[in-house]
Design a protein around this motif. Structure first.
Motif, PDB file in Angstrom:
ATOM      1  N   LEU A  12       6.012 -14.223 -16.298  1.00  0.00           N
ATOM      2  CA  LEU A  12       5.799 -12.891 -15.736  1.00  0.00           C
ATOM      3  C   LEU A  12       4.637 -12.952 -14.752  1.00  0.00           C
ATOM      4  N   PHE A  13       4.902 -12.563 -13.510  1.00  0.00           N
ATOM      5  CA  PHE A  13       3.869 -12.469 -12.485  1.00  0.00           C
ATOM      6  C   PHE A  13       3.459 -11.010 -12.355  1.00  0.00           C
ATOM      7  N   VAL A  14       2.144 -10.745 -12.388  1.00  0.00           N
ATOM      8  CA  VAL A  14       1.646  -9.375 -12.351  1.00  0.00           C
ATOM      9  C   VAL A  14       0.588  -9.230 -11.265  1.00  0.00           C
ATOM     10  N   CYS A  15       0.762  -8.215 -10.411  1.00  0.00           N
ATOM     11  CA  CYS A  15      -0.302  -7.798  -9.493  1.00  0.00           C
ATOM     12  C   CYS A  15      -0.287  -6.274  -9.471  1.00  0.00           C
ATOM     13  N   ILE A  85       1.042 -14.516 -15.540  1.00  0.00           N
ATOM     14  CA  ILE A  85       0.153 -14.884 -14.446  1.00  0.00           C
ATOM     15  C   ILE A  85      -0.265 -13.617 -13.716  1.00  0.00           C
ATOM     16  N   THR A  86      -1.561 -13.331 -13.757  1.00  0.00           N
ATOM     17  CA  THR A  86      -2.082 -12.138 -13.100  1.00  0.00           C
ATOM     18  C   THR A  86      -2.678 -12.520 -11.750  1.00  0.00           C
ATOM     19  N   MET A  87      -2.623 -11.551 -10.837  1.00  0.00           N
ATOM     20  CA  MET A  87      -3.133 -11.763  -9.478  1.00  0.00           C
ATOM     21  C   MET A  87      -3.863 -10.499  -9.050  1.00  0.00           C
ATOM     22  N   GLY A  88      -5.079 -10.351  -9.516  1.00  0.00           N
ATOM     23  CA  GLY A  88      -5.885  -9.227  -9.075  1.00  0.00           C
ATOM     24  C   GLY A  88      -5.629  -7.912  -9.779  1.00  0.00           C
TER      25      GLY A  88
END
Length: 141
Positions: A12-15, A85-88
């Motif tokens: 899971l990609f999260v922004c 995976i978090t991005m900001g």
């Protein structure tokens, strides 16, 4: 990466807006891993549409993101994922035991032109290749 990642992991990609970084990361992972990884993306405050500069930047490398739409981050999506995976997005992502959490510090493409988005795209591609290596999955060519 811990040993408990299954043979077909869910990532899971999260922004924040789920309109740029997380969408590009999900598109790269889907493109490179195919059906060997279940790929999701979400945002803590999703935008109405995917960033047009991100769509254009991905088209330049042969990946079509025109059908993607931002989605809201849910607790269920995090619970169902092996790697988050978090991005900001800061502390908005719920944390559950047994998950692998990574934070990718990347510039936000929101409001940026294509020239600013290309290096972000390229950095995401490099990180996705590293993720695949960590997961023991050979990228498709």
């Amino acid at each position: 990466m811990p040993d408990h990642i299954p043979t077909r992991p869910t990532v899971l990609f999260v922004c924040v807006h789920n309109a740029g970084r997380s969408q590009m990361a999900a598109a790269f992972l889907t493109h490179l891993a195919g059906d060997r990884v279940e790929v999701r993306s979400a945002g803590s405050a999703p935008a109405d549409a995917v960033n047009p500069a991100a769509v254009q930047a991905m088209a330049e490398v042969g990946i079509d993101m025109t059908a993607r739409t931002p989605r809201v981050l849910t607790t269920e999506a995090v619970q169902a994922s092996d790697v988050v995976i978090t991005m900001g997005c800061g502390d908005t992502c719920p944390v559950f035991p047994g998950k692998t959490y990574l934070d990718w510090a990347l510039d936000d493409p929101a409001g940026q032109g294509i020239d600013a988005v290309r290096p972000i795209r390229d950095a995401i591609e490099q990180r996705v290749h590293g993720l695949l290596e960590d997961l023991g999955i050979r990228p498709r060519s």
